[in-house]
Design a protein around this motif. Structure first.
Motif, PDB file in Angstrom:
ATOM      1  N   PHE A  78       0.876  -1.180   0.000  1.00  0.00           N
ATOM      2  CA  PHE A  78       0.000   0.000   0.000  1.00  0.00           C
ATOM      3  C   PHE A  78       0.913   1.230   0.000  1.00  0.00           C
ATOM      4  O   PHE A  78       2.129   1.120   0.071  1.00  0.00           O
ATOM      5  CB  PHE A  78      -0.886   0.022   1.255  1.00  0.00           C
ATOM      6  CG  PHE A  78      -1.953  -1.048   1.269  1.00  0.00           C
ATOM      7  CD1 PHE A  78      -3.281  -0.737   1.022  1.00  0.00           C
ATOM      8  CD2 PHE A  78      -1.634  -2.375   1.557  1.00  0.00           C
ATOM      9  CE1 PHE A  78      -4.264  -1.713   1.041  1.00  0.00           C
ATOM     10  CE2 PHE A  78      -2.614  -3.358   1.572  1.00  0.00           C
ATOM     11  CZ  PHE A  78      -3.934  -3.027   1.319  1.00  0.00           C
ATOM     12  N   TRP A  79       0.312   2.415  -0.029  1.00  0.00           N
ATOM     13  CA  TRP A  79       1.105   3.655   0.061  1.00  0.00           C
ATOM     14  C   TRP A  79       0.540   4.528   1.177  1.00  0.00           C
ATOM     15  O   TRP A  79      -0.679   4.567   1.381  1.00  0.00           O
ATOM     16  CB  TRP A  79       1.059   4.408  -1.287  1.00  0.00           C
ATOM     17  CG  TRP A  79       2.141   3.913  -2.208  1.00  0.00           C
ATOM     18  CD1 TRP A  79       3.332   4.536  -2.460  1.00  0.00           C
ATOM     19  CD2 TRP A  79       2.185   2.680  -2.951  1.00  0.00           C
ATOM     20  NE1 TRP A  79       4.104   3.761  -3.301  1.00  0.00           N
ATOM     21  CE2 TRP A  79       3.431   2.620  -3.610  1.00  0.00           C
ATOM     22  CE3 TRP A  79       1.312   1.609  -3.110  1.00  0.00           C
ATOM     23  CZ2 TRP A  79       3.801   1.550  -4.423  1.00  0.00           C
ATOM     24  CZ3 TRP A  79       1.681   0.536  -3.917  1.00  0.00           C
ATOM     25  CH2 TRP A  79       2.906   0.520  -4.554  1.00  0.00           C
ATOM     26  N   SER A  80       1.417   5.215   1.915  1.00  0.00           N
ATOM     27  CA  SER A  80       0.926   6.080   2.991  1.00  0.00           C
ATOM     28  C   SER A  80       0.531   7.467   2.479  1.00  0.00           C
ATOM     29  O   SER A  80      -0.213   8.182   3.155  1.00  0.00           O
ATOM     30  CB  SER A  80       1.956   6.197   4.124  1.00  0.00           C
ATOM     31  OG  SER A  80       3.204   6.596   3.640  1.00  0.00           O
ATOM     32  N   ASP A  81       1.012   7.855   1.317  1.00  0.00           N
ATOM     33  CA  ASP A  81       0.506   9.081   0.680  1.00  0.00           C
ATOM     34  C   ASP A  81       0.850   9.079  -0.798  1.00  0.00           C
ATOM     35  O   ASP A  81       1.685   8.310  -1.258  1.00  0.00           O
ATOM     36  CB  ASP A  81       1.018  10.354   1.366  1.00  0.00           C
ATOM     37  CG  ASP A  81       2.479  10.675   1.056  1.00  0.00           C
ATOM     38  OD1 ASP A  81       3.271   9.747   0.863  1.00  0.00           O
ATOM     39  OD2 ASP A  81       2.802  11.881   1.000  1.00  0.00           O
ATOM     40  N   GLU A  82       0.137   9.934  -1.527  1.00  0.00           N
ATOM     41  CA  GLU A  82       0.368  10.009  -2.974  1.00  0.00           C
ATOM     42  C   GLU A  82       0.033  11.402  -3.476  1.00  0.00           C
ATOM     43  O   GLU A  82      -0.875  12.071  -2.972  1.00  0.00           O
ATOM     44  CB  GLU A  82      -0.509   8.959  -3.684  1.00  0.00           C
ATOM     45  CG  GLU A  82      -0.330   8.840  -5.184  1.00  0.00           C
ATOM     46  CD  GLU A  82       1.119   8.509  -5.603  1.00  0.00           C
ATOM     47  OE1 GLU A  82       1.944   9.458  -5.647  1.00  0.00           O
ATOM     48  OE2 GLU A  82       1.415   7.334  -5.875  1.00  0.00           O
ATOM     49  N   ARG A  83       0.817  11.848  -4.459  1.00  0.00           N
ATOM     50  CA  ARG A  83       0.542  13.133  -5.113  1.00  0.00           C
ATOM     51  C   ARG A  83      -0.577  12.957  -6.160  1.00  0.00           C
ATOM     52  O   ARG A  83      -0.737  11.851  -6.678  1.00  0.00           O
ATOM     53  CB  ARG A  83       1.806  13.635  -5.810  1.00  0.00           C
ATOM     54  CG  ARG A  83       2.960  13.990  -4.872  1.00  0.00           C
ATOM     55  CD  ARG A  83       3.964  12.869  -4.763  1.00  0.00           C
ATOM     56  NE  ARG A  83       5.008  13.136  -3.759  1.00  0.00           N
ATOM     57  CZ  ARG A  83       6.213  13.619  -4.070  1.00  0.00           C
ATOM     58  NH1 ARG A  83       6.518  13.883  -5.328  1.00  0.00           N
ATOM     59  NH2 ARG A  83       7.093  13.826  -3.124  1.00  0.00           N
ATOM     60  N   ALA A  84      -1.305  14.031  -6.467  1.00  0.00           N
ATOM     61  CA  ALA A  84      -2.437  13.931  -7.399  1.00  0.00           C
ATOM     62  C   ALA A  84      -1.941  13.918  -8.852  1.00  0.00           C
ATOM     63  O   ALA A  84      -2.089  14.893  -9.596  1.00  0.00           O
ATOM     64  CB  ALA A  84      -3.416  15.078  -7.164  1.00  0.00           C
ATOM     65  N   VAL A  85      -1.348  12.807  -9.211  1.00  0.00           N
ATOM     66  CA  VAL A  85      -0.799  12.643 -10.564  1.00  0.00           C
ATOM     67  C   VAL A  85      -1.099  11.226 -11.049  1.00  0.00           C
ATOM     68  O   VAL A  85      -1.335  10.336 -10.229  1.00  0.00           O
ATOM     69  CB  VAL A  85       0.740  12.865 -10.583  1.00  0.00           C
ATOM     70  CG1 VAL A  85       1.092  14.314 -10.275  1.00  0.00           C
ATOM     71  CG2 VAL A  85       1.451  11.907  -9.608  1.00  0.00           C
ATOM     72  N   PRO A  86      -1.054  10.995 -12.362  1.00  0.00           N
ATOM     73  CA  PRO A  86      -1.245   9.624 -12.861  1.00  0.00           C
ATOM     74  C   PRO A  86      -0.072   8.724 -12.458  1.00  0.00           C
ATOM     75  O   PRO A  86       1.017   9.225 -12.128  1.00  0.00           O
ATOM     76  CB  PRO A  86      -1.282   9.803 -14.392  1.00  0.00           C
ATOM     77  CG  PRO A  86      -1.366  11.255 -14.652  1.00  0.00           C
ATOM     78  CD  PRO A  86      -0.881  11.979 -13.432  1.00  0.00           C
ATOM     79  N   PRO A  87      -0.290   7.394 -12.491  1.00  0.00           N
ATOM     80  CA  PRO A  87       0.737   6.464 -11.990  1.00  0.00           C
ATOM     81  C   PRO A  87       2.024   6.418 -12.813  1.00  0.00           C
ATOM     82  O   PRO A  87       3.021   5.849 -12.364  1.00  0.00           O
ATOM     83  CB  PRO A  87       0.030   5.103 -12.024  1.00  0.00           C
ATOM     84  CG  PRO A  87      -1.126   5.285 -12.941  1.00  0.00           C
ATOM     85  CD  PRO A  87      -1.533   6.707 -12.874  1.00  0.00           C
ATOM     86  N   ASP A  88       2.002   7.018 -14.005  1.00  0.00           N
ATOM     87  CA  ASP A  88       3.238   7.024 -14.812  1.00  0.00           C
ATOM     88  C   ASP A  88       3.935   8.387 -14.763  1.00  0.00           C
ATOM     89  O   ASP A  88       4.876   8.648 -15.494  1.00  0.00           O
ATOM     90  CB  ASP A  88       2.931   6.633 -16.267  1.00  0.00           C
ATOM     91  CG  ASP A  88       1.883   7.544 -16.893  1.00  0.00           C
ATOM     92  OD1 ASP A  88       1.328   8.425 -16.179  1.00  0.00           O
ATOM     93  OD2 ASP A  88       1.607   7.381 -18.093  1.00  0.00           O
ATOM     94  N   HIS A  89       3.462   9.243 -13.859  1.00  0.00           N
ATOM     95  CA  HIS A  89       4.041  10.604 -13.746  1.00  0.00           C
ATOM     96  C   HIS A  89       5.332  10.537 -12.918  1.00  0.00           C
ATOM     97  O   HIS A  89       5.407   9.783 -11.944  1.00  0.00           O
ATOM     98  CB  HIS A  89       3.011  11.513 -13.063  1.00  0.00           C
ATOM     99  CG  HIS A  89       3.356  12.959 -13.100  1.00  0.00           C
ATOM    100  ND1 HIS A  89       4.259  13.530 -12.227  1.00  0.00           N
ATOM    101  CD2 HIS A  89       2.922  13.952 -13.910  1.00  0.00           C
ATOM    102  CE1 HIS A  89       4.371  14.817 -12.498  1.00  0.00           C
ATOM    103  NE2 HIS A  89       3.570  15.109 -13.518  1.00  0.00           N
ATOM    104  N   PRO A  90       6.340  11.336 -13.256  1.00  0.00           N
ATOM    105  CA  PRO A  90       7.601  11.300 -12.476  1.00  0.00           C
ATOM    106  C   PRO A  90       7.427  11.621 -10.987  1.00  0.00           C
ATOM    107  O   PRO A  90       8.250  11.203 -10.176  1.00  0.00           O
ATOM    108  CB  PRO A  90       8.480  12.370 -13.145  1.00  0.00           C
ATOM    109  CG  PRO A  90       7.806  12.753 -14.406  1.00  0.00           C
ATOM    110  CD  PRO A  90       6.408  12.207 -14.424  1.00  0.00           C
TER     111      PRO A  90
END
Ligand code: 6PG
Length: 246
Positions: A78-90
């Motif tokens: 799982f991930w504890s946080d994520e930026r609002a970008v698509p999964p192939d974004h740098p």
């Protein structure tokens, strides 16, 4: 086996490991991760871990990709946080973890749960919370990987943002100074999990580490709220980041 005497107790809800340098801290972090995974699989048949973004985790992921003595088919990511970008974004934390090493490991794709932040972030945060509540045990994660920013943020729990006071497990959080949304675990999720670990290495962390550790629990430095007496937070430091700790 991680020897208990390598860890120093900081207070009743935090313990520290202080390595002499970056490489030794990474080696310890990998050993701790491996040991936690092996023990979780042995005791509960599965290792549920939340990954984070940041420069230190990246080095840990690269080293983990060479670890053969974890039964990777029982690992749940799982991930504890994520930026609002698509999964192939740098900028994607999912992409960073997969590219740094996890894509080469035999983890079943059905056990890899990225945070879907590219659209409908609110609905996807609800869905992520449901997966955690319905598919994991009462303590959710065996290990939650976290960093700390120079402003005291951890995961995407930034100072003075709405997510700090949420009782949900996963929430979209707007970060005004970045003018962007993130999806993040809340303190409720982090502190109910078995082991939160904060990785803070290098001299850029030497001011924030003592501020967070010496602050009261609900201070304006969000990372000060990580850890409980039942689920102690482990801080992995090096001599540079720990330089100002008394
Ligand atoms: C992110 C993180 C964030 C990070 C800290 C520390 O997505 O950016 O999850 O909370 O862990 O900013 O980052 P460094 O380890 O790069 O200093």
């Amino acid at each position: 086996m991680i020897e208990k005497n390598l860890l120093q107790s900081f207070d009743e809800r935090r313990e520290l490991f202080i390595a002499s340098d970056f490489q030794k801290a990474i080696a310890f972090a990998v050993e701790h991760w491996t040991h936690t995974a092996q023990r979780s699989i042995q005791q509960r048949g599965r290792f549920a871990v939340a990954l984070s973004g940041g420069s230190t985790p990246k080095a840990i992921y690269a080293a983990l990709a060479h670890v053969k003595d974890i039964d990777w088919k029982h690992v749940w990511l799982f991930w504890s946080d994520e930026r609002a970008v698509p999964p192939d974004h740098p900028d994607s934390n999912y992409k960073m973890a997969m590219d740094s090493g996890f894509s080469s490991l035999p983890i079943p794709p059905s056990q890899i749960f990225r945070m879907k932040t590219d659209e409908q972030i609110e609905a996807h945060a609800r869905e992520y919370e449901d997966i955690i509540r319905n598919r994991l045990g009462p303590h959710f994660f065996d290990l939650v990987m976290l960093g700390v920013g120079e402003d005291g943020h951890t995961a995407s729990l930034f100072p003075q943002t709405a997510a700090l006071s949420s009782n949900q497990l996963v929430i979209p959080n707007y970060i005004p100074h970045l003018q962007s949304w993130r999806m993040t675990f809340t303190f409720s999720c982090i502190n109910q999990s078995r082991k939160p670990v904060i990785y803070a290495l290098g001299s850029s962390k030497k001011n924030i580490v003592p501020r967070v550790l010496n602050a009261p629990i609900h201070s304006s430095w969000p990372a000060s709220s990580v850890g409980t007496s039942e689920h102690k937070a482990l801080w992995i430091l090096d001599s540079f980041s720990a330089d100002n700790l008394n």
